[in-house]
Design an enzyme around this catalytic site. Structure first.
Site, PDB file in Angstrom:
ATOM      1  N   GLU A 154      -5.745  -8.067   3.648  1.00 52.91           N
ATOM      2  CA  GLU A 154      -5.204  -9.173   4.454  1.00 52.91           C
ATOM      3  C   GLU A 154      -6.327  -9.946   5.141  1.00 52.91           C
ATOM      4  O   GLU A 154      -6.299 -11.170   5.237  1.00 52.91           O
ATOM      5  CB  GLU A 154      -4.210  -8.644   5.501  1.00 52.91           C
ATOM      6  CG  GLU A 154      -3.534  -9.787   6.242  1.00 52.91           C
ATOM      7  CD  GLU A 154      -2.709  -9.342   7.436  1.00 52.91           C
ATOM      8  OE1 GLU A 154      -2.706 -10.073   8.444  1.00 52.91           O
ATOM      9  OE2 GLU A 154      -2.065  -8.271   7.372  1.00 52.91           O
ATOM     10  N   THR A 158      -1.938  -8.991  10.858  1.00 57.48           N
ATOM     11  CA  THR A 158      -0.544  -8.782  11.293  1.00 57.48           C
ATOM     12  C   THR A 158      -0.176  -7.317  11.520  1.00 57.48           C
ATOM     13  O   THR A 158       0.848  -7.030  12.109  1.00 57.48           O
ATOM     14  CB  THR A 158       0.441  -9.353  10.247  1.00 57.48           C
ATOM     15  OG1 THR A 158       0.261  -8.646   9.012  1.00 57.48           O
ATOM     16  CG2 THR A 158       0.247 -10.834  10.030  1.00 57.48           C
ATOM     17  N   HIS A 166       0.824  -1.207   0.000  1.00 60.19           N
ATOM     18  CA  HIS A 166       0.000   0.000   0.000  1.00 60.19           C
ATOM     19  C   HIS A 166       0.861   1.262   0.000  1.00 60.19           C
ATOM     20  O   HIS A 166       1.026   1.917   1.032  1.00 60.19           O
ATOM     21  CB  HIS A 166      -0.951  -0.005   1.197  1.00 60.19           C
ATOM     22  CG  HIS A 166      -2.109  -0.932   0.993  1.00 60.19           C
ATOM     23  ND1 HIS A 166      -2.832  -1.472   2.028  1.00 60.19           N
ATOM     24  CD2 HIS A 166      -2.682  -1.398  -0.141  1.00 60.19           C
ATOM     25  CE1 HIS A 166      -3.801  -2.247   1.535  1.00 60.19           C
ATOM     26  NE2 HIS A 166      -3.713  -2.209   0.224  1.00 60.19           N
TER      27      HIS A 166
END
Length: 314
Positions: free
Chosen positions: A132, A171, A46
């Site tokens: 994610e 994460t 990103h």
């Protein structure tokens, strides 16, 4: 303003983590090996600067495999990980694919699968619609994993069945926020199974600790990173909670708030795990044009983690 003295506390570690470095290396090596173009499903990491740089080298970014016109070209999956269905679709399209999922995200995927096989119903602590989270939830059959995003949802969570429950986490979350959510779940479900090892990655943890370490000494705190970068947004929150209420994200469209800076004596700077160091240097150079600057790099831990790109790209 030039004679105004500005002290910069530069947070370390900051910037690229091993998973991001590996993902970028995979795209670059793929272009070298297969020629241009190579396709990348979702932004590899990103950060606009990184994505634009790779576009210039021959990468074409798409959100879904269906958008790929030339299926003889390889496709790379982003560092955030993908649902199980995506590699299967790529195989059905007879496409060559290279998976750049961060090994620490893959660890969470395997953990989720193993818990599911062992008969657990899963809770994923994370942010809805983050790639994610979509990838991790997509490792398991529909209905076998629930998302909990905050303390309120943890308090209201009702298991759908009478299975044993366990949790995994995204994460890139804030270590402190996650700790509070986990505590609520443990209080409510004393037998909940926790991960063998912390899911929040080493780089996220280190960058947050480094920011905590200096934020309270700063009048202003800047995090260089993209608006859609979860770990960068978390760093801003950590700086605010750690004693610097004037903490801002500097992204590709940001105007530098010189009026705020000129009223400050000490400013802190960090960068998200997907932000290249050149962006930090550019930001500091902008400040040097207007102020007399001294820089103190405050390092709390040395990072030496390296994740190697797949051998087939050599």
């Amino acid at each position: 303003m030039k004679n105004k003295h500005l002290k910069i506390l530069l947070s370390a570690p900051r910037g690229f983590c091993a998973g991001v470095e590996r993902a970028i290396e995979i795209v670059e090596k793929s272009i070298k090996k297969f020629g241009a173009p190579v396709y990348v499903r979702h932004e590899i990491v990103h950060n606009k600067y990184v994505v634009d740089d790779l576009k210039n080298k021959g990468a074409i970014f798409v959100e879904e495999l269906e958008e790929i016109e030339d299926r003889t070209r390889p496709v790379i999956f982003s560092a955030h990980g993908v649902p199980k269905k995506i590699p299967e679709d790529a195989k059905n399209y007879k496409m060559t694919y290279i998976d750049a999922t961060c090994p620490l995200v893959s660890k969470v995927h395997r953990e989720a699968e193993n818990l599911h096989k062992a008969g657990y119903h899963l809770i994923l602590i994370g942010h809805q619609n983050h790639p994610e989270v979509i990838g991790t939830m997509g490792q398991l059959p529909e209905g076998s994993i629930d998302l909990v995003q905050n303390e309120d949802e943890a308090k209201k969570y009702k298991p759908q069945n009478n299975k044993k429950i366990s949790y995994v986490t995204q994460t890139t979350l804030s270590v402190d926020d996650t700790k509070d959510i986990i505590q609520i779940l443990k209080d409510r479900f004393p037998n909940i199974k926790e991960p063998m090892k912390e899911d929040i990655c080493y780089a996220t943890t280190n960058r947050q600790l480094a920011v905590k370490n200096i934020a309270k000494k700063c009048d202003l705190f800047f995090v260089i990173g993209s608006r859609n970068s979860s770990n960068s947004v978390r760093l801003v929150e950590v700086a605010k909670k750690s004693g610097c209420s004037n903490s801002l994200l500097i992204h590709s469209q940001s105007e530098i708030p010189f009026d705020l800076i000129k009223d400050s004596n000490i400013i802190g700077i960090s960068s998200g795990a997907s932000a290249p160091e050149i962006l930090v240097n550019n930001f500091i150079n902008e400040l040097k044009n207007k102020f007399t600057v001294s820089i103190d790099e405050v390092e709390i831990i040395k990072e030496n983690v390296v994740f190697k790109a797949p051998k087939k790209l050599n």
